[in-house]
Design a protein around this motif. Structure first.
Motif, PDB file in Angstrom:
ATOM      1  N   ASN A  57       1.297 -11.658  -1.936  1.00  0.00           N
ATOM      2  CA  ASN A  57       0.744 -11.148  -0.674  1.00  0.00           C
ATOM      3  C   ASN A  57       1.624 -11.551   0.506  1.00  0.00           C
ATOM      4  OD1 ASN A  57      -1.445  -9.843  -1.815  1.00  0.00           O
ATOM      5  ND2 ASN A  57      -2.822 -11.581  -1.550  1.00  0.00           N
ATOM      6  N   ASN A  58       2.124 -12.764   0.492  1.00  0.00           N
ATOM      7  CA  ASN A  58       3.000 -13.219   1.581  1.00  0.00           C
ATOM      8  C   ASN A  58       4.344 -12.495   1.579  1.00  0.00           C
ATOM      9  OD1 ASN A  58       1.221 -14.983   2.767  1.00  0.00           O
ATOM     10  ND2 ASN A  58       1.885 -16.715   1.541  1.00  0.00           N
ATOM     11  N   TRP A  59       4.869 -12.183   0.407  1.00  0.00           N
ATOM     12  CA  TRP A  59       6.145 -11.462   0.308  1.00  0.00           C
ATOM     13  C   TRP A  59       6.026 -10.057   0.859  1.00  0.00           C
ATOM     14  CZ3 TRP A  59       7.949 -12.086  -5.465  1.00  0.00           C
ATOM     15  CH2 TRP A  59       8.395 -13.391  -5.664  1.00  0.00           C
ATOM     16  N   THR A  60       4.893  -9.411   0.562  1.00  0.00           N
ATOM     17  CA  THR A  60       4.792  -7.972   0.798  1.00  0.00           C
ATOM     18  C   THR A  60       3.768  -7.575   1.854  1.00  0.00           C
ATOM     19  OG1 THR A  60       3.110  -7.738  -0.918  1.00  0.00           O
ATOM     20  CG2 THR A  60       5.425  -7.494  -1.605  1.00  0.00           C
ATOM     21  N   SER A  61       3.067  -8.502   2.422  1.00  0.00           N
ATOM     22  CA  SER A  61       1.968  -8.221   3.356  1.00  0.00           C
ATOM     23  C   SER A  61       0.868  -7.411   2.683  1.00  0.00           C
ATOM     24  CB  SER A  61       2.475  -7.498   4.601  1.00  0.00           C
ATOM     25  OG  SER A  61       3.415  -8.298   5.267  1.00  0.00           O
ATOM     26  N   SER A  62       0.716  -7.579   1.372  1.00  0.00           N
ATOM     27  CA  SER A  62      -0.369  -6.933   0.630  1.00  0.00           C
ATOM     28  C   SER A  62      -1.651  -7.726   0.825  1.00  0.00           C
ATOM     29  CB  SER A  62      -0.027  -6.884  -0.869  1.00  0.00           C
ATOM     30  OG  SER A  62       1.092  -6.070  -1.087  1.00  0.00           O
ATOM     31  N   HIS A  63      -2.741  -7.170   0.315  1.00  0.00           N
ATOM     32  CA  HIS A  63      -4.033  -7.831   0.440  1.00  0.00           C
ATOM     33  C   HIS A  63      -4.743  -7.855  -0.917  1.00  0.00           C
ATOM     34  CE1 HIS A  63      -3.590  -7.981   4.751  1.00  0.00           C
ATOM     35  NE2 HIS A  63      -3.252  -6.701   4.728  1.00  0.00           N
ATOM     36  N   LEU A  64      -4.019  -8.278  -1.945  1.00  0.00           N
ATOM     37  CA  LEU A  64      -4.620  -8.387  -3.271  1.00  0.00           C
ATOM     38  C   LEU A  64      -5.536  -9.604  -3.324  1.00  0.00           C
ATOM     39  CD1 LEU A  64      -1.512  -7.787  -5.590  1.00  0.00           C
ATOM     40  CD2 LEU A  64      -3.210  -6.124  -4.845  1.00  0.00           C
ATOM     41  N   TRP A  65      -6.585  -9.504  -4.161  1.00  0.00           N
ATOM     42  CA  TRP A  65      -7.487 -10.627  -4.416  1.00  0.00           C
ATOM     43  C   TRP A  65      -7.412 -10.954  -5.896  1.00  0.00           C
ATOM     44  CZ3 TRP A  65      -9.983 -13.520  -0.924  1.00  0.00           C
ATOM     45  CH2 TRP A  65     -10.075 -13.016   0.363  1.00  0.00           C
ATOM     46  N   ALA A  87      -0.283 -12.247 -17.564  1.00  0.00           N
ATOM     47  CA  ALA A  87      -0.893 -10.947 -17.296  1.00  0.00           C
ATOM     48  C   ALA A  87      -2.196 -11.255 -16.576  1.00  0.00           C
ATOM     49  CB  ALA A  87      -1.146 -10.192 -18.588  1.00  0.00           C
ATOM     50  N   LEU A  88      -2.364 -10.673 -15.395  1.00  0.00           N
ATOM     51  CA  LEU A  88      -3.547 -10.997 -14.611  1.00  0.00           C
ATOM     52  C   LEU A  88      -4.132  -9.757 -13.971  1.00  0.00           C
ATOM     53  CD1 LEU A  88      -2.579 -11.070 -11.354  1.00  0.00           C
ATOM     54  CD2 LEU A  88      -1.449 -13.112 -12.179  1.00  0.00           C
ATOM     55  N   GLU A  89      -5.365  -9.917 -13.509  1.00  0.00           N
ATOM     56  CA  GLU A  89      -6.036  -8.852 -12.778  1.00  0.00           C
ATOM     57  C   GLU A  89      -6.193  -9.272 -11.332  1.00  0.00           C
ATOM     58  OE1 GLU A  89      -8.849  -6.690 -16.104  1.00  0.00           O
ATOM     59  OE2 GLU A  89      -9.759  -8.234 -14.824  1.00  0.00           O
ATOM     60  N   ALA A  90      -6.010  -8.289 -10.434  1.00  0.00           N
ATOM     61  CA  ALA A  90      -6.195  -8.515  -9.005  1.00  0.00           C
ATOM     62  C   ALA A  90      -6.793  -7.249  -8.401  1.00  0.00           C
ATOM     63  CB  ALA A  90      -4.873  -8.858  -8.325  1.00  0.00           C
ATOM     64  N   LYS A  91      -7.647  -7.436  -7.410  1.00  0.00           N
ATOM     65  CA  LYS A  91      -8.251  -6.293  -6.706  1.00  0.00           C
ATOM     66  C   LYS A  91      -7.310  -5.812  -5.621  1.00  0.00           C
ATOM     67  CE  LYS A  91     -13.192  -6.883  -7.156  1.00  0.00           C
ATOM     68  NZ  LYS A  91     -14.438  -7.155  -6.449  1.00  0.00           N
ATOM     69  N   VAL A  95     -10.135  -1.820  -6.102  1.00  0.00           N
ATOM     70  CA  VAL A  95      -9.822  -1.362  -7.452  1.00  0.00           C
ATOM     71  C   VAL A  95      -9.108  -2.497  -8.190  1.00  0.00           C
ATOM     72  CG1 VAL A  95      -8.532   0.321  -8.823  1.00  0.00           C
ATOM     73  CG2 VAL A  95      -9.589   1.016  -6.663  1.00  0.00           C
ATOM     74  N   ILE A  96      -9.596  -2.830  -9.379  1.00  0.00           N
ATOM     75  CA  ILE A  96      -8.960  -3.886 -10.164  1.00  0.00           C
ATOM     76  C   ILE A  96      -7.763  -3.300 -10.909  1.00  0.00           C
ATOM     77  CG2 ILE A  96      -9.236  -5.489 -12.084  1.00  0.00           C
ATOM     78  CD1 ILE A  96     -12.124  -5.878 -11.221  1.00  0.00           C
TER      79      ILE A  96
END
Length: 121
Positions: A57-65, A87-91, A95-96
Motif C-alpha cells: 500500500n505504501n509503495w503504490t498508494s493502494s488501499h488493500l486490507w 499466497a494471501l487474500e486482501a480486500k 472484493v477479496i
C-alpha cells in the motif's frame, strides 16, 4: 484516525520483533530449497502477510486490507537470510483478491523487505 494507524503499526512491530526473537524458523531448510510452511496459522506468518500488504500500500498508494494467508513456503540462505513466499487474500474495494508476496528477512539485522507483490489469477 491517525492514532489507530500508529497503534496498528506499533502492534505489528511488537509482534514482528517477538516472533523474530522466538526464532521464526519453520522447519530445517537446505540452502535454496523451498519448503512448505507447516503452520500457516502461526501469528508470525500472519504478521508477515499484514506487513506485506501494508508495504505494498505504501509503495503504490493502494488501499488493500489484509484478510488472511492461504499458504506459503520458505527458503533459507546462508543460515540467517530467509525468503517467505506467501499466497494471501486482501480486500480491494470490497472484493477479496489473491496475491503472492515474497519477503526477504535477515534476522541478524532485524531487517525485512517486501521484494515482490503480484496478483494471482
Amino acid at each position: 484516525m491517525k492514532s489507530k494507524k500508529c497503534l496498528y503499526l506499533l502492534t505489528l512491530l511488537i509482534l514482528s520483533l517477538y516472533a523474530t526473537a522466538m526464532g521464526g524458523r519453520h522447519g530445517v531448510l537446505d540452502e535454496g530449497q523451498w519448503q512448505p510452511i507447516k503452520n500457516i496459522t502461526d501469528p508470525y506468518i500472519k504478521t508477515l502477510g499484514e506487513v506485506s500488504v501494508y508495504d505494498y500500500n505504501n509503495w503504490t498508494s493502494s488501499h488493500l486490507w489484509f484478510v488472511k494467508v492461504l499458504n506459503g513456503e520458505t527458503s533459507g540462505h546462508y543460515y540467517d537470510d530467509f525468503y517467505y513466499r506467501l499466497a494471501l487474500e486482501a480486500k480491494d474495494s470490497g472484493v477479496i483478491k489473491k496475491y503472492q508476496a515474497i519477503v526477504l528477512e535477515r534476522r541478524y539485522e532485524y531487517y525485512r523487505n517486501l521484494t515482490s507483490f503480484t496478483p494471482l489469477h
